[in-house]
Design an enzyme around this catalytic site. Structure first.
Site, PDB file in Angstrom:
ATOM      1  N   ASP A  61       0.246  -2.746  -2.606  1.00  0.00           N
ATOM      2  CA  ASP A  61       0.625  -4.123  -2.696  1.00  0.00           C
ATOM      3  C   ASP A  61      -0.059  -5.413  -2.627  1.00  0.00           C
ATOM      4  O   ASP A  61       0.355  -6.291  -3.146  1.00  0.00           O
ATOM      5  CB  ASP A  61       2.288  -4.154  -2.272  1.00  0.00           C
ATOM      6  CG  ASP A  61       3.048  -3.039  -2.655  1.00  0.00           C
ATOM      7  OD1 ASP A  61       2.824  -2.495  -3.542  1.00  0.00           O
ATOM      8  OD2 ASP A  61       3.684  -2.543  -1.616  1.00  0.00           O
ATOM      9  N   ASP A  64       4.874   2.982  -9.885  1.00  0.00           N
ATOM     10  CA  ASP A  64       5.547   2.316  -8.598  1.00  0.00           C
ATOM     11  C   ASP A  64       7.133   2.785  -8.642  1.00  0.00           C
ATOM     12  O   ASP A  64       7.710   3.251  -7.696  1.00  0.00           O
ATOM     13  CB  ASP A  64       5.123   1.093  -8.087  1.00  0.00           C
ATOM     14  CG  ASP A  64       5.230   0.689  -6.680  1.00  0.00           C
ATOM     15  OD1 ASP A  64       5.358   1.688  -5.818  1.00  0.00           O
ATOM     16  OD2 ASP A  64       5.170  -0.393  -6.301  1.00  0.00           O
TER      17      ASP A  64
END
Length: 426
Positions: A265, A219
């Site tokens: 997420d 990420d």
């Protein structure tokens, strides 16, 4: 899987609005607070309910609802596979027409979204069906080959209630396909997230740490190191993200200045939180300490992400803040309670739940399939009635058993049995 939290303060081109050089009016503080708060709430719902449903999924016996277990090897490979997929999508959008790619993806996610939403609402809809509802059972079975080499490809069991849920979900699917409305997008996104948390199971805490640690690096690299993830997230017209307009108060349901949160997420920390809930239940202490701790850690991490994004006015890799919080908080609690060993030795895939039959040994069988089938039928048919025996035979049978279990025979019976023994001796 996209996992970036996008800044709703970007200019019109980045936010998905017109690109003719005009700028959007500044967002109101109320609109910003509403957008952030709604994204936070929408992220919490699939994690909480998906974790609860993951426990029932682990206890269930329906083959169509069996969870997919993620091993440490799968967790180690996942960031590499996700990076290749993300880069491939980025190159596709650069080389080919974005319109045709999104058309194909829309049809693909249209089918997946209907199935996911139907599976999500099915438990809730069952409460509204009357008791006399004509519910019939169906089975969808696809096989490959024939005879002994026949192999099942799809074996899905459903009923009439599931078909009703499928019809309702199809209405949402058509709405999304025709309008691409943000509400329809969010319904599909929430369904994907809840199904992911429910059906994807980590086998232990170490695997969860490997997965979250790998995606932490993934990420950070793809958000801070390149513009690949943000570009794909804003070009990809598919329900892989939750969106909420910051100008909802001004424009109503037709608002178009969106803040977005990637489903990664939600699902990635969510399956780790669901694992900790199952660990809580395995301790049999009637407390959900680790689940509530990790759930509070998720709220803290996502809130910190929103705060940092609001300060720096730039898209943030949410896992940068979520991973340390979701792993660190439960481990600190385990250290304080002296349960670190129990936490890291817990195996979710090897869990034997209360009502699940446990096979302690495998019986040895021999003989042809026909003889085995006959013996099984005889066992299922129950014990057969024995023919009445003569008194001497009864006494001989009782004599061959444990002496404690032998009853005193009658006088006439004993005399006849003794005579029989004398004849055998002669």
């Amino acid at each position: 899987m996209d996992s970036a939290l996008s800044d709703p303060h970007n200019d019109s081109a980045e936010a998905g609005g017109p690109t003719n050089g005009t700028t959007r009016p500044p967002s109101t503080p109320e609109g910003i607070a509403l957008a952030y708060g709604s994204l936070l709430l929408m992220a919490l719902l699939p994690i909480f309910f998906g974790a609860l449903r993951s426990v029932r999924c682990a206890r269930g016996k329906n083959a169509s609802d069996m969870p997919e277990t993620i091993t440490s090897r799968d967790a180690a490979r996942f960031p590499i596979i996700a990076s290749c997929t993300l880069l491939g999508l980025y190159l596709f959008f650069k080389i080919f027409s974005q319109e045709y790619i999104n058309l194909l993806l829309s049809m693909y996610f249209f089918v997946l979204g209907i199935l996911a939403l139907s599976h999500t609402i099915s438990p809730f809809m069952n409460k509204f069906f009357p008791a006399n509802f004509p519910n019939r059972q169906y089975q969808l079975l696809f096989t490959q080959g024939s005879g002994e080499s026949k192999e099942e490809i799809i074996n899905y069991e459903f009923d009439t209630k599931d078909l009703v849920c499928l019809g309702l979900s199809s209405i949402v699917g058509v709405w999304y396909l025709l309008r691409k409305h943000w509400i329809a997008n969010n319904l599909f996104g929430l369904a994907f997230s809840l199904n992911g948390v429910e059906l994807l199971h980590l086998n232990n805490v170490s695997t969860g740490c490997i997965l979250l640690g790998g995606l932490f690096i993934y990420d950070v690299f793809w958000v801070f190191g390149t513009n690949v993830m943000v570009t794909v997230a804003k070009s990809f017209e598919a329900p892989i993200k939750l969106v909420f307009p910051q100008d909802l108060l001004e424009k109503g349901l037709e608002a178009d200045n969106f803040a977005m949160l990637g489903l990664g997420d939600i699902v990635i920390p969510g399956i780790f939180i669901a694992l900790l809930l199952r660990f809580d239940i395995s301790l049999k202490k009637n407390t959900h300490t680790y689940f509530y701790t990790s759930f509070a850690a998720y709220i803290f991490g996502l809130g910190l992400t929103i705060f940092i994004m609001h300060i720096f006015k730039h898209a943030q890799p949410a896992l940068l803040y979520l991973v340390p919080a979701c792993i660190g908080f439960p481990v600190l609690v385990a250290l304080a309670k002296g349960e670190v060993t129990e936490m890291f030795s817990y195996e979710s895939s090897a869990e034997i739940l209360p009502h699940t039959p446990r096979l302690t040994h495998f019986p040895t069988v021999s003989g042809s399939p026909a003889s085995l089938a006959d013996s099984m039928q005889q066992k299922l048919a129950g014990p057969r009635r024995r023919r009445p025996q003569s008194p001497s035979a009864i006494y001989e049978e009782s004599n061959s058993k444990d002496p404690v279990a032998v009853t005193e025979p009658k006088e006439g019976t004993e005399a006849s049995a003794l005579k029989g023994l004398e004849k055998k001796e002669k």
